[in-house]
Design a protein around this motif. Structure first.
Motif, short mmCIF file in Angstrom:
data_model
loop_
_atom_site.label_atom_id
_atom_site.label_comp_id
_atom_site.label_asym_id
_atom_site.label_seq_id
_atom_site.Cartn_x
_atom_site.Cartn_y
_atom_site.Cartn_z
N ALA A 9 0.89 -1.27 -0.06
CA ALA A 9 0.18 -0.14 0.04
C ALA A 9 0.82 1.36 -0.10
O ALA A 9 0.99 1.86 0.94
CB ALA A 9 -0.91 -0.12 1.20
N PHE A 31 -1.18 0.31 -7.01
CA PHE A 31 -1.95 1.71 -6.22
C PHE A 31 -1.25 2.78 -6.88
O PHE A 31 -0.05 2.94 -7.44
CB PHE A 31 -1.39 1.73 -4.69
CG PHE A 31 -2.06 0.60 -4.01
CD1 PHE A 31 -3.42 0.76 -3.41
CD2 PHE A 31 -1.33 -0.57 -3.57
CE1 PHE A 31 -3.87 -0.16 -2.46
CE2 PHE A 31 -2.16 -1.32 -2.84
CZ PHE A 31 -3.31 -1.19 -2.34
N PHE A 42 -6.72 3.02 -7.49
CA PHE A 42 -5.44 1.79 -7.95
C PHE A 42 -5.88 1.36 -9.65
O PHE A 42 -7.22 1.67 -9.84
CB PHE A 42 -5.84 0.74 -6.98
CG PHE A 42 -7.05 0.16 -6.78
CD1 PHE A 42 -7.52 -1.02 -7.43
CD2 PHE A 42 -7.73 0.70 -5.66
CE1 PHE A 42 -8.76 -1.46 -7.25
CE2 PHE A 42 -8.97 0.25 -5.34
CZ PHE A 42 -9.62 -1.03 -6.12
#
Length: 117
Positions: A9, A31, A42
C-alpha cells in the motif's frame, strides 16, 4: 470481504486479490494514490484465466472516496476505463463486494443491504 489480498500500500505498490467463490479469479493492479481515511486510487484488471473479463492487469482505474456522512462513512466508487460490454457485470460485482464490506463494517449484522449505483 473481497478475497485473499497481497498489497504493498504505497504509490506504485502492487495490489493482487484472489477473489472468493467460483474459480477464484485474480484481480491485479497497482496503487496510484493513497490518502488515509479519504481516498484510494488503484489500477484494476484480471490475470489471464478461463472465464475472466477481458481487462488486462492494470487495464482500468478505480477511485474510492470516503466522506463523513451522518455519523458514518459514505463510500463512493468510480471505475473508469472499462469496455462498455463489461459495465453491467462490473457494476454487479462491485455491488456484491461493497455489500460484503458494509456487512463487515457493521460487525457481520447487515443482511440484504442495498448498495446504490
Amino acid at each position: 470481504w473481497w478475497g485473499r489480498a497481497e498489497a504493498d500500500a504505497r504509490p506504485g505498490g502492487t495490489l493482487r486479490v484472489a477473489m472468493d467463490g467460483g474459480p477464484e479469479p485474480v484481480m491485479s493492479g497497482r496503487f496510484v494514490e493513497l490518502e488515509p481515511y479519504e481516498r484510494l486510487v488503484f489500477t484494476f484488471g484480471w490475470e489471464p484465466a478461463p472465464g475472466v473479463p477481458d481487462i488486462p492487469p492494470g487495464g482500468s482505474r478505480v477511485e474510492i472516496t470516503l466522506t463523513p456522512d451522518d455519523g458514518g462513512t459514505r463510500v463512493t466508487l468510480r471505475h473508469d476505463g472499462l469496455p462498455a460490454t463489461l459495465r453491467g457485470e462490473t457494476i454487479d460485482g462491485w455491488r456484491i463486494v461493497l455489500g460484503r464490506l458494509a456487512n463487515e463494517a457493521a460487525g457481520g449484522d447487515v443482511v440484504g443491504r442495498e448498495v446504490s449505483r
